[in-house]
Design a protein around this motif. Structure first.
Motif, PDB file in Angstrom:
ATOM      1  N   MET A 137       0.876  -1.064   0.040  1.00  0.00           N
ATOM      2  CA  MET A 137       0.035   0.062  -0.069  1.00  0.00           C
ATOM      3  C   MET A 137       0.705   1.240  -0.032  1.00  0.00           C
ATOM      4  N   LYS A 138       0.499   2.283  -0.841  1.00  0.00           N
ATOM      5  CA  LYS A 138       1.325   3.584  -0.924  1.00  0.00           C
ATOM      6  C   LYS A 138       1.309   4.271   0.483  1.00  0.00           C
ATOM      7  N   LYS A 139       2.032   4.974   0.645  1.00  0.00           N
ATOM      8  CA  LYS A 139       2.402   5.613   2.039  1.00  0.00           C
ATOM      9  C   LYS A 139       1.069   6.609   2.206  1.00  0.00           C
ATOM     10  N   ASN A 140       0.790   7.515   1.082  1.00  0.00           N
ATOM     11  CA  ASN A 140      -0.264   8.329   1.264  1.00  0.00           C
ATOM     12  C   ASN A 140      -1.515   7.863   1.468  1.00  0.00           C
ATOM     13  N   GLN A 141      -1.713   6.731   0.904  1.00  0.00           N
ATOM     14  CA  GLN A 141      -3.023   5.966   1.096  1.00  0.00           C
ATOM     15  C   GLN A 141      -2.883   5.365   2.655  1.00  0.00           C
ATOM     16  N   LEU A 142      -1.914   4.859   3.013  1.00  0.00           N
ATOM     17  CA  LEU A 142      -1.847   4.412   4.485  1.00  0.00           C
ATOM     18  C   LEU A 142      -1.974   5.372   5.329  1.00  0.00           C
ATOM     19  N   LEU A 143      -1.499   6.519   5.355  1.00  0.00           N
ATOM     20  CA  LEU A 143      -1.601   7.760   6.163  1.00  0.00           C
ATOM     21  C   LEU A 143      -3.135   8.221   6.191  1.00  0.00           C
ATOM     22  N   ALA A 144      -3.900   7.952   4.938  1.00  0.00           N
ATOM     23  CA  ALA A 144      -5.175   8.633   4.940  1.00  0.00           C
ATOM     24  C   ALA A 144      -6.072   7.400   5.576  1.00  0.00           C
ATOM     25  N   LYS A 145      -5.754   6.268   5.555  1.00  0.00           N
ATOM     26  CA  LYS A 145      -6.570   5.213   6.332  1.00  0.00           C
ATOM     27  C   LYS A 145      -6.482   5.376   7.882  1.00  0.00           C
ATOM     28  N   TRP A 146      -5.211   5.506   8.087  1.00  0.00           N
ATOM     29  CA  TRP A 146      -4.849   5.674   9.559  1.00  0.00           C
ATOM     30  C   TRP A 146      -5.622   6.920  10.286  1.00  0.00           C
ATOM     31  N   LEU A 147      -5.542   8.104   9.493  1.00  0.00           N
ATOM     32  CA  LEU A 147      -6.245   9.453   9.768  1.00  0.00           C
ATOM     33  C   LEU A 147      -7.751   8.918  10.059  1.00  0.00           C
ATOM     34  N   ASN A 148      -8.260   8.407   9.224  1.00  0.00           N
ATOM     35  CA  ASN A 148      -9.877   7.880   9.187  1.00  0.00           C
ATOM     36  C   ASN A 148     -10.114   6.702  10.019  1.00  0.00           C
ATOM     37  N   ASN A 149      -9.007   6.036  10.776  1.00  0.00           N
ATOM     38  CA  ASN A 149      -9.132   4.819  11.540  1.00  0.00           C
ATOM     39  C   ASN A 149      -9.868   3.687  10.709  1.00  0.00           C
ATOM     40  N   ASP A 150      -9.534   3.652   9.473  1.00  0.00           N
ATOM     41  CA  ASP A 150      -9.765   2.484   8.662  1.00  0.00           C
ATOM     42  C   ASP A 150      -8.834   1.269   8.535  1.00  0.00           C
ATOM     43  N   LEU A 151      -7.760   1.494   9.273  1.00  0.00           N
ATOM     44  CA  LEU A 151      -6.579   0.438   9.133  1.00  0.00           C
ATOM     45  C   LEU A 151      -7.188  -0.775   9.987  1.00  0.00           C
ATOM     46  N   SER A 152      -6.810  -2.047   9.288  1.00  0.00           N
ATOM     47  CA  SER A 152      -7.061  -3.258  10.090  1.00  0.00           C
ATOM     48  C   SER A 152      -6.006  -3.342  11.082  1.00  0.00           C
ATOM     49  N   GLU A 153      -6.258  -4.606  12.073  1.00  0.00           N
ATOM     50  CA  GLU A 153      -5.428  -4.578  13.101  1.00  0.00           C
ATOM     51  C   GLU A 153      -3.856  -4.787  12.780  1.00  0.00           C
ATOM     52  N   ASP A 154      -3.690  -5.634  11.784  1.00  0.00           N
ATOM     53  CA  ASP A 154      -2.469  -6.055  11.324  1.00  0.00           C
ATOM     54  C   ASP A 154      -1.945  -4.848  10.489  1.00  0.00           C
ATOM     55  N   GLU A 155      -2.498  -4.160   9.868  1.00  0.00           N
ATOM     56  CA  GLU A 155      -2.026  -2.968   9.060  1.00  0.00           C
ATOM     57  C   GLU A 155      -1.731  -1.817  10.137  1.00  0.00           C
ATOM     58  N   LEU A 156      -2.569  -1.694  11.069  1.00  0.00           N
ATOM     59  CA  LEU A 156      -2.163  -0.695  12.205  1.00  0.00           C
ATOM     60  C   LEU A 156      -0.886  -0.947  13.101  1.00  0.00           C
ATOM     61  N   ALA A 157      -0.722  -2.219  13.236  1.00  0.00           N
ATOM     62  CA  ALA A 157       0.629  -2.833  14.080  1.00  0.00           C
ATOM     63  C   ALA A 157       1.826  -2.677  13.182  1.00  0.00           C
ATOM     64  N   ALA A 158       1.569  -2.800  12.035  1.00  0.00           N
ATOM     65  CA  ALA A 158       2.616  -2.544  11.018  1.00  0.00           C
ATOM     66  C   ALA A 158       3.097  -1.198  11.039  1.00  0.00           C
ATOM     67  N   PHE A 159       2.070  -0.240  10.846  1.00  0.00           N
ATOM     68  CA  PHE A 159       1.966   1.107  10.666  1.00  0.00           C
ATOM     69  C   PHE A 159       2.851   1.734  11.995  1.00  0.00           C
ATOM     70  N   GLU A 160       2.528   1.329  13.241  1.00  0.00           N
ATOM     71  CA  GLU A 160       3.070   1.763  14.399  1.00  0.00           C
ATOM     72  C   GLU A 160       4.386   1.337  14.689  1.00  0.00           C
ATOM     73  N   ALA A 161       4.882   0.097  13.998  1.00  0.00           N
ATOM     74  CA  ALA A 161       6.245  -0.217  13.930  1.00  0.00           C
ATOM     75  C   ALA A 161       7.068   0.432  12.906  1.00  0.00           C
ATOM     76  N   SER A 162       6.607   1.215  12.252  1.00  0.00           N
ATOM     77  CA  SER A 162       7.482   1.930  11.218  1.00  0.00           C
ATOM     78  C   SER A 162       8.187   3.060  11.930  1.00  0.00           C
ATOM     79  N   PRO A 163       9.374   3.414  11.447  1.00  0.00           N
ATOM     80  CA  PRO A 163      10.296   4.475  11.889  1.00  0.00           C
ATOM     81  C   PRO A 163       9.571   5.955  11.850  1.00  0.00           C
ATOM     82  N   ASP A 164       8.793   6.168  11.038  1.00  0.00           N
ATOM     83  CA  ASP A 164       8.065   7.363  10.650  1.00  0.00           C
ATOM     84  C   ASP A 164       7.018   7.556  11.787  1.00  0.00           C
ATOM     85  N   PHE A 165       6.378   6.465  12.486  1.00  0.00           N
ATOM     86  CA  PHE A 165       5.159   6.567  13.081  1.00  0.00           C
ATOM     87  C   PHE A 165       5.079   7.533  14.204  1.00  0.00           C
TER      88      PHE A 165
END
Length: 299
Positions: A1-29
């Motif tokens: 998933m592209k970073k801008n799409q990932l950020l948009a889903k995160w801002l809208n609280n649309d990430l799945s549990e797995d996607e959220l866990a991976a995003f929170e583990a990223s260095p930019d989180f």
């Protein structure tokens, strides 16, 4: 998933549990989370709903412009990145700037007014890069040589005293209870305890444990700039401390007489010669235990 799409889903609280866990583990989180927290603190005044409704009904009805959801998310991401850039720039401008010179090294840098500074081994200097014109203040630990830009003024604060300068070249050194200032060009004002002294070209002053010494200056710049260590009426422990800084080594001294004073120079790029001068002057025996450790005993 592209970073801008990932950020948009995160801002809208649309990430799945797995996607959220991976995003929170990223260095930019952590950076994005801080920015989101800042935006959450933004508030607006309460709205008068009745007045707003009346105003809307009076206006001419127009066909609403539909903005696709993906474009709204892109706008959110763009705004987020712009905010991140602004916050990062603000932090960089507002924080203190620190320059250091490790043992065995020298560091040169330029102040915001184009004045030049050279730090000697084992020294550190800090100042505020932001709003320099209204806060011309530096905190020095160790030794530094200053070439002040013409017409510029600032203060150098140490734990033992303060030096105020205007368009000059000078050297400041603090080691334990000793404070040395030498003026090579122009004028400097030295403040130590309750004393205030003005030095001009070729003058120097030293304070040790509250006692004042006059320094004779016969050179146009500090000798450590040319890799020589200069001493004036200093004891062997002080001399060895400086040798440790210049060569990044450890020296163990086993001698009863540590009060005899030495005036002279030692090379800062030839350890064997420096140790030979010390051993001959104080009638001591030098032993190299390892590459970085020296033991000095009485003969």
């Amino acid at each position: 998933m592209k970073k801008n799409q990932l950020l948009a889903k995160w801002l809208n609280n649309d990430l799945s549990e797995d996607e959220l866990a991976a995003f929170e583990a990223s260095p930019d989180f952590e950076k994005y989370q801080k920015i989101k927290n800042y935006t959450d603190l933004l508030v607006v005044d309460d709205l008068n709903e009745d007045m707003m409704l009346a105003t809307i009904l009076k206006q001419k009805k127009v066909t609403p412009k539909v903005v696709p959801l993906y474009r709204k998310r892109y706008f959110q991401v763009a705004a987020l990145l712009v905010l991140a850039l602004g916050i990062t720039l603000t932090f960089k401008l507002a924080t203190n700037k620190t320059e250091t010179a490790d043992f065995g090294k020298q560091t040169s840098f330029t102040l915001p007014d184009n004045s030049e500074v050279v730090l000697n081994s084992g020294s550190e200097i800090g100042y505020k890069n932001w709003n320099w014109d209204n806060n011309r203040h530096l905190d020095l630990q160790g030794e530094a040589y200053f070439r002040v830009a013409k017409g510029k003024r600032f203060e150098v604060q140490t734990k033992l005293g303060k030096v105020a300068v205007l368009g000059t070249q000078f050297n400041v050194k603090t080691r334990k209870n000793r404070f040395d200032v030498v003026c090579y060009e122009g004028r400097v004002q030295v403040n130590y305890a309750n004393k205030q002294i003005v030095l001009t070209h070729g003058q120097g002053v030293s304070f040790e444990n509250g006692k004042q010494l006059k320094l004779d200056v016969a050179v146009s710049k500090p000798e450590w700039i040319d890799h020589n260590i200069s001493f004036y009426k200093e004891n062997i422990r002080t001399i060895l401390d400086e040798v440790e800084r210049q060569y990044n080594i450890t020296i163990e001294l086993n001698a009863k007489d540590t009060t005899s004073l030495f005036t002279g120079k030692l090379p800062a790029q030839n350890l064997d010669t420096a140790l030979q001068i010390i051993s001959t002057t104080y009638d001591l025996k030098v032993e190299k235990v390892s590459k970085n450790k020296i033991i000095i005993d009485e003969k």
